[in-house]
Design a protein around this motif. Sequence first.
Motif, short mmCIF file in Angstrom:
data_model
loop_
_atom_site.label_atom_id
_atom_site.label_comp_id
_atom_site.label_asym_id
_atom_site.label_seq_id
_atom_site.Cartn_x
_atom_site.Cartn_y
_atom_site.Cartn_z
N GLN A 2 -6.42 9.54 29.35
CA GLN A 2 -6.72 8.19 29.83
C GLN A 2 -5.45 7.49 30.33
O GLN A 2 -5.49 6.76 31.33
N ILE A 3 -4.35 7.71 29.64
CA ILE A 3 -3.08 7.11 30.08
C ILE A 3 -2.72 7.61 31.48
O ILE A 3 -2.32 6.82 32.35
N LEU A 4 -2.86 8.90 31.70
CA LEU A 4 -2.54 9.46 33.02
C LEU A 4 -3.44 8.87 34.10
O LEU A 4 -2.96 8.49 35.18
N ILE A 5 -4.72 8.79 33.84
CA ILE A 5 -5.65 8.24 34.82
C ILE A 5 -5.34 6.77 35.11
O ILE A 5 -5.28 6.35 36.28
N ALA A 6 -5.14 6.00 34.06
CA ALA A 6 -4.85 4.58 34.25
C ALA A 6 -3.54 4.38 35.01
O ALA A 6 -3.43 3.49 35.86
N ALA A 7 -2.55 5.22 34.73
CA ALA A 7 -1.28 5.12 35.45
C ALA A 7 -1.44 5.50 36.91
O ALA A 7 -0.85 4.87 37.79
N ALA A 8 -2.24 6.53 37.19
CA ALA A 8 -2.47 6.93 38.58
C ALA A 8 -3.13 5.81 39.37
O ALA A 8 -2.81 5.59 40.55
N LEU A 9 -4.03 5.07 38.75
CA LEU A 9 -4.66 3.94 39.43
C LEU A 9 -3.69 2.79 39.65
O LEU A 9 -3.71 2.13 40.69
N ARG A 10 -2.81 2.57 38.69
CA ARG A 10 -1.89 1.43 38.77
C ARG A 10 -0.67 1.73 39.63
O ARG A 10 -0.02 0.80 40.12
N ALA A 11 -0.32 2.99 39.83
CA ALA A 11 0.94 3.33 40.51
C ALA A 11 1.10 2.71 41.90
O ALA A 11 2.18 2.16 42.18
N PRO A 12 0.17 2.72 42.85
CA PRO A 12 -1.09 3.46 42.80
C PRO A 12 -0.95 4.83 43.46
O PRO A 12 -0.23 5.00 44.43
N CYS A 13 -1.69 5.79 42.88
CA CYS A 13 -1.84 7.12 43.48
C CYS A 13 -3.34 7.38 43.56
O CYS A 13 -3.90 8.15 42.76
N PRO A 14 -4.03 6.71 44.50
CA PRO A 14 -5.50 6.74 44.48
C PRO A 14 -6.10 8.12 44.67
O PRO A 14 -7.13 8.43 44.06
N ALA A 15 -5.50 8.96 45.50
CA ALA A 15 -6.06 10.30 45.70
C ALA A 15 -5.97 11.11 44.41
O ALA A 15 -6.90 11.85 44.06
N LEU A 16 -4.85 10.98 43.71
CA LEU A 16 -4.72 11.67 42.43
C LEU A 16 -5.72 11.13 41.42
O LEU A 16 -6.37 11.90 40.70
#
Length: 464
Positions: free
Chosen positions: A402-416
Amino acid sequence: MSVYSDQRGITYTAASQEAVDHFDATINEYVHMGTEAGARLKETLVADAEFPMAHILRGCFMQLFCIPALTEKAKQSLVKARAASASVGVDDREQHHMDALGAWVAGDMRSALEHWESILLDHPLDMLAVKLSQFTHFYLGDSRQLRDSMARILYAWHPEVPGHANVLGMYAFGLEESGDYAAAERAGRLAVENDPADPWSVHAVAHVLEMQGRRRDGIAWLRELEPHWRVANNFRFHLWWHLALYHLELEQYDDVLQLYDREFRAEPSEEYLDICNATSMLWRLEERGVQVGDRWKELAEISAARIHGHGLVFPDMHFMMALAAAGDTRNGDAMLRSLEETRGQSGVTQAAVIETVGLELARAIAAWYRDDYHGVVEHLLPIRYSLPELGGSHAQRDLFHQILIAAALRAPCPALARALLGERTRLKPHNAWSWQHYAKALEAVGDEKAASEAAAQARSMLAA
């Protein structure tokens, strides 16, 4: 010195049947997660101060706490066990137990496990070897061995053998962690039917219900059996955590906070599983926008004393989280340095875990609390398939996914984020959090239609 048998016919070198009976009672308390295991062990040693297996058991109990000072006590117990064995003698099975403790206090969990598994080949009814092998497989993160270790011995555990339900519950948990949810639920429910006072069997079914997204069934299951498990040792706090997790996934946040304050964090326990329960729940709440007040503070104060030692890397990651969340960068940096100094030490099982996954995960946690979401992805993405090496359950380790997913959204890295959530919604199709975040990722990449469908899925999960 004579030889006496326990209730399952396992023999012990001891001074009397009374001493072995007290030892047996100690094991029963341990397996049932009772509060009197320490008292029963003291009675054992009063009955026979030179009982080798009693000193070995004391050492194992000390090791289970994963506290450096208690490892020293475990070493003292090993010295006493060796002295007692030199005086009264031990058989090959008891020698394996002694050698297992010797390996464990030296940090070699895999060698200790080999000794316990060797015992079970010839003595499948040795409950201490059963329980310690399960504990070790769990914290080595090998779900297949967690399952198969129990499967190998079930032939000997007939329903009339004392402890049969306990072993069946352990098998159920191994089945669950291996993804065989239907078989796990059948075995777990049968175990509870035969021994409702076994919290581990209750726990095995709770995990099935969590992994299948059967939140309301989970709440009913734990509430129905609460009179049995609420009298357990600190493990009862973990079952309260599971109950809170069901409520969390239903977005019943007031219920979660009430369970946190009144049940699984009502006491200022320093036991590592209790800290794991608390920190993982606070992160989940905060990520969902729930204010948790100053609840991190006392967790960080406890964690500041757990910077060194690294008996198990899984709880170390939660200590790291508490320090970072409370803004204690001094001790957080000290934890990172300690992990760096420990990684890769020869013959130390957890040092290898730090090398492959622990240090990078700790760095990712630190990055999260610096709002460095690209840093989280950089540290966590390459190790995500290695996370099982930490030990713990799928439900517990899900925090790090969940941390990885939430970080990918916030980075943002939307495709990831879209890719990760595409995986997750197929793995956990009944999880509202997954669909909500999938909707955000799809919207971020411009797929409005799919985002709307994902959001609708999330709403249907919450209504179910």
